[in-house]
Design a protein around this motif. Structure first.
Motif, PDB file in Angstrom:
ATOM      1  N   ASP A 341       0.830  -1.201   0.000  1.00  0.00           N
ATOM      2  CA  ASP A 341       0.000   0.000   0.000  1.00  0.00           C
ATOM      3  C   ASP A 341       0.869   1.257   0.000  1.00  0.00           C
ATOM      4  OD1 ASP A 341      -2.304  -1.472  -0.036  1.00  0.00           O
ATOM      5  OD2 ASP A 341      -2.717  -1.284   2.112  1.00  0.00           O
ATOM      6  N   ILE A 342       1.976   1.224   0.735  1.00  0.00           N
ATOM      7  CA  ILE A 342       2.894   2.367   0.746  1.00  0.00           C
ATOM      8  C   ILE A 342       3.506   2.545  -0.635  1.00  0.00           C
ATOM      9  CG2 ILE A 342       5.105   3.189   1.644  1.00  0.00           C
ATOM     10  CD1 ILE A 342       4.368   1.930   4.320  1.00  0.00           C
ATOM     11  N   ILE A 343       3.908   1.451  -1.272  1.00  0.00           N
ATOM     12  CA  ILE A 343       4.463   1.529  -2.624  1.00  0.00           C
ATOM     13  C   ILE A 343       3.428   2.091  -3.585  1.00  0.00           C
ATOM     14  CG2 ILE A 343       5.259   0.129  -4.571  1.00  0.00           C
ATOM     15  CD1 ILE A 343       6.594  -1.719  -2.516  1.00  0.00           C
ATOM     16  N   ASP A 344       2.190   1.659  -3.464  1.00  0.00           N
ATOM     17  CA  ASP A 344       1.124   2.171  -4.325  1.00  0.00           C
ATOM     18  C   ASP A 344       0.953   3.674  -4.152  1.00  0.00           C
ATOM     19  OD1 ASP A 344      -1.377   1.775  -6.034  1.00  0.00           O
ATOM     20  OD2 ASP A 344      -2.222   2.661  -4.227  1.00  0.00           O
ATOM     21  N   GLU A 345       1.003   4.130  -2.907  1.00  0.00           N
ATOM     22  CA  GLU A 345       0.850   5.564  -2.641  1.00  0.00           C
ATOM     23  C   GLU A 345       2.032   6.349  -3.203  1.00  0.00           C
ATOM     24  OE1 GLU A 345       0.880   9.358  -0.588  1.00  0.00           O
ATOM     25  OE2 GLU A 345       2.413   7.804  -0.424  1.00  0.00           O
ATOM     26  N   GLN A 346       3.228   5.784  -3.118  1.00  0.00           N
ATOM     27  CA  GLN A 346       4.409   6.449  -3.667  1.00  0.00           C
ATOM     28  C   GLN A 346       4.328   6.552  -5.191  1.00  0.00           C
ATOM     29  OE1 GLN A 346       7.344   3.807  -1.997  1.00  0.00           O
ATOM     30  NE2 GLN A 346       7.752   5.122  -0.237  1.00  0.00           N
ATOM     31  N   ILE A 347       3.922   5.465  -5.847  1.00  0.00           N
ATOM     32  CA  ILE A 347       3.798   5.482  -7.309  1.00  0.00           C
ATOM     33  C   ILE A 347       2.713   6.468  -7.734  1.00  0.00           C
ATOM     34  CG2 ILE A 347       3.115   4.110  -9.319  1.00  0.00           C
ATOM     35  CD1 ILE A 347       4.434   1.707  -8.028  1.00  0.00           C
ATOM     36  N   ASP A 348       1.586   6.441  -7.042  1.00  0.00           N
ATOM     37  CA  ASP A 348       0.486   7.332  -7.390  1.00  0.00           C
ATOM     38  C   ASP A 348       0.890   8.795  -7.243  1.00  0.00           C
ATOM     39  OD1 ASP A 348      -2.338   7.569  -8.142  1.00  0.00           O
ATOM     40  OD2 ASP A 348      -2.600   8.424  -6.150  1.00  0.00           O
ATOM     41  N   THR A 349       1.598   9.110  -6.157  1.00  0.00           N
ATOM     42  CA  THR A 349       2.036  10.495  -5.939  1.00  0.00           C
ATOM     43  C   THR A 349       3.085  10.899  -6.960  1.00  0.00           C
ATOM     44  OG1 THR A 349       1.597  10.262  -3.574  1.00  0.00           O
ATOM     45  CG2 THR A 349       3.020  12.079  -4.256  1.00  0.00           C
ATOM     46  N   MET A 350       4.007   9.992  -7.278  1.00  0.00           N
ATOM     47  CA  MET A 350       5.016  10.301  -8.284  1.00  0.00           C
ATOM     48  C   MET A 350       4.362  10.623  -9.624  1.00  0.00           C
ATOM     49  SD  MET A 350       7.850   7.837 -10.064  1.00  0.00           S
ATOM     50  CE  MET A 350       6.521   7.102 -11.009  1.00  0.00           C
ATOM     51  N   GLY A 351       3.354   9.837 -10.012  1.00  0.00           N
ATOM     52  CA  GLY A 351       2.685  10.070 -11.288  1.00  0.00           C
ATOM     53  C   GLY A 351       1.964  11.400 -11.316  1.00  0.00           C
ATOM     54  N   LYS A 352       1.236  11.706 -10.251  1.00  0.00           N
ATOM     55  CA  LYS A 352       0.500  12.968 -10.214  1.00  0.00           C
ATOM     56  C   LYS A 352       1.430  14.168 -10.148  1.00  0.00           C
ATOM     57  CE  LYS A 352      -3.593  11.035  -7.932  1.00  0.00           C
ATOM     58  NZ  LYS A 352      -4.385  10.977  -6.687  1.00  0.00           N
ATOM     59  N   THR A 353       2.510  14.048  -9.389  1.00  0.00           N
ATOM     60  CA  THR A 353       3.401  15.181  -9.155  1.00  0.00           C
ATOM     61  C   THR A 353       4.295  15.461 -10.357  1.00  0.00           C
ATOM     62  OG1 THR A 353       3.433  14.651  -6.794  1.00  0.00           O
ATOM     63  CG2 THR A 353       5.151  16.117  -7.609  1.00  0.00           C
ATOM     64  N   PHE A 354       4.925  14.451 -10.897  1.00  0.00           N
ATOM     65  CA  PHE A 354       5.924  14.655 -11.944  1.00  0.00           C
ATOM     66  C   PHE A 354       5.387  14.473 -13.357  1.00  0.00           C
ATOM     67  CE2 PHE A 354       8.678  13.097  -8.342  1.00  0.00           C
ATOM     68  CZ  PHE A 354       9.183  14.353  -8.030  1.00  0.00           C
ATOM     69  N   LEU A 355       4.314  13.691 -13.504  1.00  0.00           N
ATOM     70  CA  LEU A 355       3.797  13.397 -14.843  1.00  0.00           C
ATOM     71  C   LEU A 355       2.394  13.931 -15.085  1.00  0.00           C
ATOM     72  CD1 LEU A 355       4.952   9.659 -15.064  1.00  0.00           C
ATOM     73  CD2 LEU A 355       6.133  11.668 -15.967  1.00  0.00           C
TER      74      LEU A 355
END
Length: 544
Positions: A341-355
């Motif tokens: 779940d932490i990995i999912d939150e990190q990936i989701d935030t990375m996508g929204k923030t940088f992409l």
């Protein structure tokens, strides 16, 4: 270059808004669709669709849950749920296990958190982006659901930046910079014209609010009105860009996207004691005009960069707090699920923030609106799997995040060696044989004894207590907490006896508190014993 970061941040936010707009076009609130994809779809896939899926050829009780139409139609007992009404929904009644005749899933009940998620979904109106039912007998093998990579290469937001050339405009005198021409050209195409230029006082107020979030001072206003030169306005802009408040103003936008907070939130709202370091890092990055590529790399892998000096190394480590921010279910009993779940939150935030992309949906299915297959999601997850997000020293019911030590390996080794040498030189104080226990059941008085003799100041880190705690069999973090608590409560009457004994002889602390703790343990053990029931013969004799 100063305005590069705000503009890029604006583009990222715009991309997110366009993604949300795509969801709204489907007729669902953006937060409702995201809640379904992150909470409800994985739950249905894991616990329900094995027995209630048209695609898998099994619909027990006539109920299909692999489409919105399936639960709307319901099964043999009627509709599975009533959107907006939790208490009248059969599916909620079933998962609560309060009705002996209706308990689902039958083999193992859902966790309390999963039940809460279902209740929240129904209360929201049961938003479900799955618009069509799965055809009976459909193939169960994996097929791409969304945009292909070929189509994605032609999508407008994935096109490389080009050089369109400055447009030609008809109005003379209004264009001061090439950007003005891009603004004026579409206006002229619609037969429109820009508003008249504002007065200088209003212009100063606008630019000061834009760049610092504060109004100009009376002195700044007076100076600007007196300066009638052509360089008056550029000088104001440069002054505002050099202001520390510039980074505070524009860094806030980045902190919002990076889900900055001073505590965890959710079930265990534990404070992030070092969160301010990341906040200051972002503010300083804007004020120092840090290149955006460097800004991005530091937040994703700043601890892996080879730096030439210590301040830059610390800055890179601090930037990785970007990955530690965000709400986490720290009391999750399934550690592997918590980690994913932490990995999912990190990936989701990375996508929204940088992409400007919502990557989290691809955890369960190929993205419907962007060229992001599930394979790519788990390829990223494998990389984030190597990131140390949870600490190793707190292994109880509540997990804690990993905190990086700024000390160099040599500093840690030197501090440990100094503590051990100091401990060897220190005279040993005798403890009574019965009350002198430091480990196991007698560890509690040992912490109080060692607090008095601990040579380390309360402001230091837990690892600095290791050299002192290890020879005594004490847990360094517990000793650090005990030491800090006593240091900040020197006047607390609860510790009056401890201060009295500490001023005399050390062994008296262990003797006094050892006896006290033993009495407490005995009282607790006695309280747990069942109260004996009186015999029937004694009751009859009493009545007689």
């Amino acid at each position: 270059m100063r305005l590069l970061l705000p503009r890029l941040t604006g583009l990222l936010l715009l991309s997110q808004l366009m993604t949300v707009r795509g969801v709204l076009a489907e007729g669902l609130p953006a937060d409702g669709a995201e809640f379904f994809e992150k909470k409800i779809r994985p739950l249905l896939e894991e616990r329900c669709l094995e027995c209630h899926s048209v695609g898998k050829g099994k619909t027990k009780g006539g109920l299909a849950l692999d489409s919105a139409a399936g639960w709307q139609k319901g099964g043999d007992t009627g509709p599975a749920l009533v959107p907006g009404d939790v208490e009248k929904s059969l599916i909620i009644n079933a998962v609560r296990y309060q009705n002996r005749d209706l308990q689902m899933p039958p083999k193992k009940a859902l966790s309390s958190q999963q039940i809460k998620d279902l209740e929240a979904w129904v209360a929201r109106g049961a938003p479900d982006p799955r618009s069509t039912a799965v055809a009976a007998g459909a193939a169960t093998h994996h097929k791409p659901m969304g945009m292909s990579l070929e189509d994605g290469r032609n999508f407008w937001s994935f096109q490389p930046v080009g050089d369109p050339g400055v447009p030609v405009v008809k109005t003379d005198g209004w264009v001061k910079t090439p950007v003005d021409a891009f603004l004026l050209a579409p206006l002229e195409g619609q037969g429109l014209y820009p508003a008249p230029a504002t007065d200088r006082r209003t212009l100063l107020r606008r630019v000061t609010f834009d760049l610092t979030g504060l109004p100009p001072t009376p002195e700044e206003t007076a100076d600007f009105l007196k300066d009638t030169s052509a360089e008056a306005y550029p000088r104001v802009v440069e002054r505002l860009l050099r202001s520390p408040q510039y980074g505070v103003r524009w860094g806030r936008h980045w902190l919002d996207v990076a889900r900055y907070a001073d505590s965890n939130g959710l079930d265990e709202n534990i404070a992030y004691g070092q969160a301010w370091r990341y906040r200051d890092y972002v503010v300083n990055a804007f004020n120092e005009d840090k290149p955006f590529d460097r800004f991005l790399i530091e937040q994703m892998a700043g601890d892996l960069l080879e730096e030439r000096d210590e301040p830059t190394r610390r800055e890179g480590i601090t930037a990785t707090a970007f990955l530690s921010m965000g709400a986490k279910v720290l009391a999750e009993p399934d550690v592997q699920k918590l980690e994913m779940d932490i990995i999912d939150e990190q990936i989701d935030t990375m996508g929204k923030t940088f992409l400007g992309l919502t990557l989290g949906c691809a955890r369960c299915h190929d993205h419907k609106f962007d060229p992001i297959p599930t394979e790519d999601y788990y390829a990223l997850a494998a990389i984030f799997r190597s990131t140390k997000s949870l600490g190793d020293d707190r292994t109880g019911a509540i997990k804690y995040w990993y905190e990086h030590d700024f000390s160099t390996p040599q500093q840690i080794e030197d501090e440990r060696g100094e503590a051990m040498v100091s401990e060897r030189k220190k005279p040993r104080l005798p403890l009574p044989p019965r009350r002198g226990r430091i480990s196991g059941k007698g560890a509690k008085p040992g912490f109080l004894v060692s607090r008095r003799g601990c040579p380390i100041c309360p402001g230091n880190f837990p690892h600095e207590v290791e050299g002192f705690a290890a020879p005594r069999g004490l847990h360094p973090r517990v000793l650090h907490h005990c030491r800090t608590h006593l240091a900040f409560h020197e006047d607390d009457p609860v510790f009056a006896k401890w201060r009295e004994l500490a001023a005399r002889e050390m062994w008296r602390i262990a003797d006094h508190y050892g006896r006290l703790f033993d009495r407490v343990e005995q009282a607790l053990a006695a309280a747990k014993k069942p109260i004996p029931k009186p015999s029937p013969s004694r009751i009859r004799n009493w009545k007689a």
